[in-house]
Write an enzyme that holds these catalytic residues in place. Structure first.
Site, PDB file in Angstrom:
ATOM      1  CG  ASP A  56      -4.264  -1.186   3.006  1.00 12.11           C
ATOM      2  OD1 ASP A  56      -4.462  -1.011   1.829  1.00 12.11           O
ATOM      3  OD2 ASP A  56      -3.519  -0.311   3.767  1.00 12.11           O
ATOM      4  CG  ASP A  75      -1.747   1.243   1.498  1.00  7.62           C
ATOM      5  OD1 ASP A  75      -2.266   1.690   0.618  1.00  7.62           O
ATOM      6  OD2 ASP A  75      -1.655   1.773   2.405  1.00  7.62           O
ATOM      7  CG  ASP A 134      -1.496   2.408   6.839  1.00  4.12           C
ATOM      8  OD1 ASP A 134      -2.075   3.550   7.464  1.00  4.12           O
ATOM      9  OD2 ASP A 134      -1.844   2.220   5.539  1.00  4.12           O
TER      10      ASP A 134
END
Length: 677
Positions: free
Chosen positions: A561, A338, A557
């Protein structure tokens, strides 16, 4: 720039920690495993200190009962379904050990299996709690607008096409589209974008996201069960169920081994009886065979290296949730990242100050004025502006008549000058208005150079993947500010190390815009970028990578996600700023938010896997020799126990070598060497 309410952060309190500990022991498997472990420790202590035999026998037999009844019952149920598993085999081997006086060996087996079952139950419970917590993001009620006025209704009862009112500071109750109003919405939970997004008529909004200072009227486009946040929960559950079927290497052969051992034990007992051997001798030989053939050393061959690696990683800032995860980390062939909060810190920095030609102000003067106006605002870009001014040691003047306009920006009066600081999407139109006004004042042939310069600089800042903000004084642009997210300083080295160790460049999966994502990827050496992704798009991307033959580790995080972390072979959460759901869904957590620990823990996992293979070879050699000796000769029971226990101790000590700090240093140095090469 848009003013907004402060983004809520995850607070971990002492009372919450206490509640978590209490809930751990609400899980039956946890209670039985803890009881069995305590009884084993007390029994072993009583035996070693010369306590009466009845005492330590009683304690160890109580350990059998506490830790063995559940796997024994599960094994019997499996047997009823014509399946033989290691649970029943372990209980039988433990009882056999007790029958010939080796009660400590049997109790140790019971403790190992009870603990394993407890950890599996804990993981299942936490996943279920996380999904329930995710669904609470969306409010239970909504304000529905009708011809008769406002009605408070349950969010689940909202129908497609109905219009709801979203007040300042409210969480949005349904997925839909804005039909009236302007505000800024913090939708990091869904898209991962680091900054609140301006919303106006025609823009899409998502259930569970947080409205800012403006009021919105939203037409519902999806029912509650079809909302993005509900689909995230469903994806997490589905991926979790799929991953739960993953097993350790040794478990893949348990069925065949179990059947073979039972058949062999019965044969060792029955065949001598057929040829007239005494019952006691046949029973003793069969029990000896069960002891030497029981997979104690095989179990310890697998678990100590993996558990030692888990403990070592934990001491250095990476929490790995299970031995399965530690084993799988070493098989990683592709890492997906991410962006916001993972490769970057999710905190914007002011990196560009562009005074416009003819404005007669310096960078420090612009920064001082902008920070003074921004100071009352709680917007992340406002905080970045004020922080930059303080870093330069600037004294901020007093601002008067401060005002915030949702979706447009902030304004105030400083030193008798009226200042406005606004978002680029709105001020592009304002710059045209300023140009028209300048022509009226100065004639049709006048050229508003500052307005044109401002528009050009805004375009340039955007082309670099940064956020642009325009400062106006007396409604004329005087400067353009550029902001960017803070890239973690160790990110480039971690990406290079992972590319070298896995044999493939990491991929970037982000909900942010393509220009920003591409710029970061070039900066860090990431070759593949997929931008503008919603949570289900990230899951699709992870599955596509896996379908291409990769064993994917996903690092993220945010709540957005979580489904991708669950879908990947291994999901790693950045724990410092990670959401509750992400941390609970993830298989491993980087507690200190240091990306260099990710290639290090993968290298450590590979060392653990090598230790497991070495231990299996040792255990198989000892087991083979002892079994053959017992079958073709006469293996004395003490020698059989000595050989069995010796192999168990040997593989245990070999695995525990990974507990040493040098094991982590070697793994970290190996990863750093890859990154530097």
């Amino acid at each position: 720039m848009v003013s907004s309410t402060a983004t809520p952060t995850r607070a971990v309190t002492a009372s919450r920690a206490s509640t978590t500990r209490t809930r751990l022991f609400a899980i039956p498997e946890m209670r039985w495993a803890a009881t069995a472990t305590a009884l084993f420790a007390l029994g072993l202590l009583a035996k070693l200190t010369g306590g009466p035999s009845w005492l330590w026998w009683s304690l160890l037999l109580a350990c059998y009962l506490a830790g063995g009844w559940e796997p024994g019952l599960a094994g019997l149920k499996a047997l009823r379904d014509k399946t033989l598993d290691v649970d029943l085999l372990m209980v039988a081997a433990a009882l056999g050990a007790a029958a010939i006086g080796q009660v400590v060996d049997g109790a140790l087996l019971i403790v190992i299996f009870a603990t394993s079952g407890a950890l599996e139950a804990l993981a299942t419970t936490r996943t279920e709690d996380s999904v329930r917590g995710l669904l609470t993001l969306a409010p239970d009620t909504a304000t529905r607008l009708t011809d008769d006025g406002e009605q408070t209704v349950a969010a689940v009862d909202l129908a497609i096409g109905e219009v709801i009112l979203i007040r300042p500071g409210d969480r949005i109750a349904a997925d839909g589209r804005v039909v009236d109003g302007a505000s800024e919405v913090d939708q990091a939970t869904i898209t991962g974008e680091p900054l609140p997004v301006d919303k106006a008529t025609g823009d899409e909004v998502f259930a569970g996201t947080l409205n800012g200072t403006g009021a919105l009227r939203v037409r519902v486009e999806r029912r509650a069960e079809d909302s993005v946040v509900a689909r995230i929960a469903a994806l997490v559950e589905e991926a979790g169920r799929t991953k739960a079927r993953t097993q350790l290497f040794i478990e893949k052969i348990e069925q065949r081994y179990s059947i073979g051992m039972v058949v062999a034990t019965l044969a060792v007992f029955i065949v001598p009886l057929i040829f007239g051997a005494p019952l006691r001798d046949s029973l003793l030989r069969a029990m000896t065979f069960m002891i030497v053939a029981s997979p104690c050393a095989v179990v310890l061959a697998t678990m100590p290296p993996l558990l030692a690696a888990i403990a070592t990683a934990g001491r250095h800032g990476v929490l790995v949730k299970s031995a399965v995860v530690m084993e799988q980390l070493g098989a990683t062939t592709r890492v997906a990242f991410d962006k916001t909060g993972t490769l970057t810190r999710g905190i914007p920095d002011l990196v560009e100050i562009h005074p416009l030609p003819g404005s007669a102000v310096s960078e420090d003067q612009i920064l001082c004025l902008a920070a003074a106006v921004e100071h009352p605002s709680e917007h992340p870009l406002a905080a970045a502006t004020v922080r930059a001014a303080r870093q330069r040691g600037l004294d901020l003047p007093v601002v008067h008549d401060f005002a915030a306009q949702p979706g447009r920006g902030v304004s105030g009066r400083v030193d008798d000058h009226h200042l406005r600081i606004g978002s680029p999407t709105v001020l592009t139109g304002d710059l045209s208005s300023v140009a028209d006004a300048a022509r009226v004042r100065h004639g049709s042939n006048a050229r508003p150079t500052r307005s044109i310069a401002a528009a050009e600089i805004v375009a340039t800042v955007h082309s670099r993947g940064r956020t642009a903000v325009v400062v106006l004084r007396e409604d004329e642009p005087v400067a353009v500010l550029g902001f960017t997210d803070q890239v973690r300083p160790e990110a480039a080295g971690a990406v290079a190390a992972l590319a070298e160790s896995t044999g493939s460049t990491p991929v970037l999966l982000t909900g942010d815009n393509p220009a920003t994502a591409d710029r970061l990827a070039r900066q860090l050496g990431i070759g593949e970028v997929r931008a503008g992704l919603l949570p289900h798009d990230k899951v699709t991307a992870v599955r596509e990578l896996a379908a291409g033959g990769h064993r994917v580790t996903m690092v993220g995080d945010g709540i957005n996600d979580a489904p991708a972390l669950a879908a990947a072979q291994v999901g790693i959460a950045m724990g410092g700023a990670g959401s509750d759901l992400t941390v609970r869904t993830a298989d491993a957590i980087v507690v200190r938010d240091d990306l260099t620990t990710i290639p290090a823990v993968i290298a450590l996992s590979r060392r653990a896997r090598r230790a497991v293979l070495a231990n299996l070879a040792i255990a198989a050699s000892f087991l083979g020799v002892l079994v053959v000796w017992d079958l073709v000769g006469h293996l004395p029971l003490p020698l059989g126990v000595l050989g069995h226990e010796g192999s168990t101790v040997l593989v245990g000590l070999n695995g525990l070598r990974l507990l040493r700090s040098s094991a982590w240093r070697r793994a970290h140095d190996q990863a750093a060497g890859h990154g530097a090469s």
